[in-house]
Design an enzyme around this catalytic site. Structure first.
Site, mmCIF file in Angstrom:
data_model
loop_
_atom_site.group_PDB
_atom_site.id
_atom_site.type_symbol
_atom_site.label_atom_id
_atom_site.label_comp_id
_atom_site.label_asym_id
_atom_site.label_seq_id
_atom_site.Cartn_x
_atom_site.Cartn_y
_atom_site.Cartn_z
ATOM 1 N N GLY A 101 -40.095 -8.856 -20.119
ATOM 2 C CA GLY A 101 -40.727 -8.852 -18.797
ATOM 3 C C GLY A 101 -39.793 -8.522 -17.646
ATOM 4 O O GLY A 101 -40.236 -8.352 -16.509
ATOM 5 N N MET A 143 -36.116 -3.190 -14.981
ATOM 6 C CA MET A 143 -34.804 -2.537 -14.945
ATOM 7 C C MET A 143 -34.955 -1.182 -14.263
ATOM 8 O O MET A 143 -35.856 -0.400 -14.646
ATOM 9 C CB MET A 143 -34.343 -2.338 -16.395
ATOM 10 C CG MET A 143 -33.013 -1.655 -16.528
ATOM 11 S SD MET A 143 -32.564 -1.518 -18.294
ATOM 12 C CE MET A 143 -30.820 -1.119 -18.112
ATOM 13 N N LEU A 155 -32.744 4.460 -13.224
ATOM 14 C CA LEU A 155 -31.525 5.222 -12.914
ATOM 15 C C LEU A 155 -30.479 4.260 -12.352
ATOM 16 O O LEU A 155 -30.784 3.471 -11.458
ATOM 17 C CB LEU A 155 -31.855 6.300 -11.876
ATOM 18 C CG LEU A 155 -30.696 7.117 -11.346
ATOM 19 C CD1 LEU A 155 -30.091 8.015 -12.427
ATOM 20 C CD2 LEU A 155 -31.150 7.990 -10.172
ATOM 21 N N GLY A 156 -29.276 4.353 -12.888
ATOM 22 C CA GLY A 156 -28.198 3.487 -12.420
ATOM 23 C C GLY A 156 -26.885 4.225 -12.376
ATOM 24 O O GLY A 156 -26.832 5.459 -12.484
ATOM 25 N N TYR A 193 -13.983 -1.747 -20.317
ATOM 26 C CA TYR A 193 -13.628 -0.737 -19.303
ATOM 27 C C TYR A 193 -12.493 -1.221 -18.395
ATOM 28 O O TYR A 193 -11.916 -0.416 -17.657
ATOM 29 C CB TYR A 193 -14.829 -0.361 -18.417
ATOM 30 C CG TYR A 193 -16.025 0.225 -19.143
ATOM 31 C CD1 TYR A 193 -15.951 0.603 -20.483
ATOM 32 C CD2 TYR A 193 -17.237 0.400 -18.489
ATOM 33 C CE1 TYR A 193 -17.055 1.134 -21.136
ATOM 34 C CE2 TYR A 193 -18.341 0.931 -19.143
ATOM 35 C CZ TYR A 193 -18.246 1.289 -20.466
ATOM 36 O OH TYR A 193 -19.347 1.807 -21.100
ATOM 37 N N HIS A 239 -21.380 -4.179 -27.506
ATOM 38 C CA HIS A 239 -20.882 -2.828 -27.227
ATOM 39 C C HIS A 239 -20.826 -1.947 -28.469
ATOM 40 O O HIS A 239 -21.034 -0.739 -28.405
ATOM 41 C CB HIS A 239 -19.486 -2.949 -26.598
ATOM 42 C CG HIS A 239 -19.073 -1.783 -25.771
ATOM 43 N ND1 HIS A 239 -18.242 -1.899 -24.697
ATOM 44 C CD2 HIS A 239 -19.368 -0.461 -25.852
ATOM 45 C CE1 HIS A 239 -18.034 -0.706 -24.158
ATOM 46 N NE2 HIS A 239 -18.714 0.187 -24.842
#
Ligand code: NAP
Length: 283
Positions: free
Chosen positions: A9, A12, A15-16, A48, A107
């Site tokens: 639910g 999101m 586009l990010g 990262y 990941h």
């Protein structure tokens, strides 16, 4: 911003902004620029090395937390992973300066996957992460995870671009309610994507670049995409993809570019499994 609804639910953005390979010392500025350009979904990872800089940019932006969708990722943990994965999440939250992340992804499909997943399920129950998902899972591993655990991943983030389109992966994900997310949507520029004649020609009448055509193509396939750029101009260009549409014929022309093969590496290749599995992060 157009959104997708995840299987629990949660909304999101489709586009990010991705921050892979942005050096930590450039990341705060890049994220500040991306937020100023309108991006609200940020995609980072413990691996990262730039979560802290992402956190500083979020804090300094003064954008209300509920308007942001922040993803980070759990690196490979040794068995038994429950404690290790929990510590890794706590480290990520501390670095980001956040009480929760919106999406926490495993990941890589390696290490104590089931222990890692149980720790992620527990963190989800406690509200430390609003949704949990995976990255780099091929259909066989994804289905095994779905069938043998309580929570179905909300997202699978996989290499997806015009040269590796993942249509059968997407069918399986659709069938099981797993949202497809693209990494490397531009294939990091490989195969001359940014000047590709088919993509350029499709964009010209719309006054759009090949990059914008690719993002539009992903969005029309209902795939969440997270282009990376350190240039404010390119960030703005990549965000400006909601005022045009591709026809069925143009979508079909792009389908023809699929090679069905990775342009990076195959997560099922034993050499890659061995290489990635050697890396451990400090929790
Ligand atoms: P990408 O988004 O496919 O490509 C980034 C490259 O494209 C950069 O060199 C960027 O250069 C250039 N670029 C961006 N916009 C452009 C435009 N409009 N015109 C021309 N060039 C443009 O690559 P990626 O960073 O590998 O993938 C995106 C995100 O996916 C990552 O940042 C990360 O968040 C995620 N990811 C996840 C995984 C995983 O294993 N889960 C793996 C890889 C990536 P400039 O910066 O100079 O603009």
């Amino acid at each position: 911003m157009q959104t997708v609804t995840l299987n629990n639910g949660i909304e999101m953005p489709i586009l990010g902004f991705g921050v892979y390979q942005i050096p930590p010392e450039q990341t705060e500025q890049a994220v500040a620029d991306a937020l100023a350009a309108g991006y609200r979904l940020l995609d980072t990872a413990a691996a990262y090395g730039n979560e802290e800089a992402v956190g500083h940019a979020i804090k300094n932006s003064r954008i209300p937390r509920e308007e942001l969708f922040v993803t980070t990722k759990l690196w490979i943990q040794d068995a038994p992973a429950q404690d290790n994965a929990r510590r890794a999440l706590e480290t990520s939250l501390t670095k980001l300066g956040l009480g929760h992340v919106d999406l926490y992804l495993m990941h890589q499909p390696y290490g104590d996957v089931y222990g890692q997943w149980r720790a992620m399920e527990a963190a989800h129950r406690e509200g430390l992460v609003k949704a949990i998902g995976v990255a780099n899972f091929y259909p066989d591993r994804l289905l095994d995870l779905i069938l043998n655990n309580e929570v179905t991943p909300a997202v699978n983030q996989i290499e997806t671009h015009p040269f590796f389109q993942r249509t059968t992966d997407q069918e399986l994900m659709r069938e099981h309610g797993v949202q497809h997310q693209s990494w490397g949507g531009f294939a990091e520029g490989r195969n001359d994507l940014f000047t590709h004649p088919v993509l350029t020609e499709i964009g010209t009448p719309h006054d759009k670049s090949a990059a914008q055509v690719v993002l539009r193509w992903l969005i029309q396939r209902d795939i969440v995409t997270i282009p990376k750029s350190v240039s404010p101009d390119r960030m703005a260009q990549n965000f400006d993809v909601f005022d045009f549409g591709l026809t069925d014929d143009q979508m079909a022309q792009i389908s023809e570019l699929d090679t069905g093969r990775t342009l990076f590496f195959d997560h099922r290749d034993p050499e890659m499994v061995a290489w990635l599995s050697k890396r451990r992060l400090e929790n």
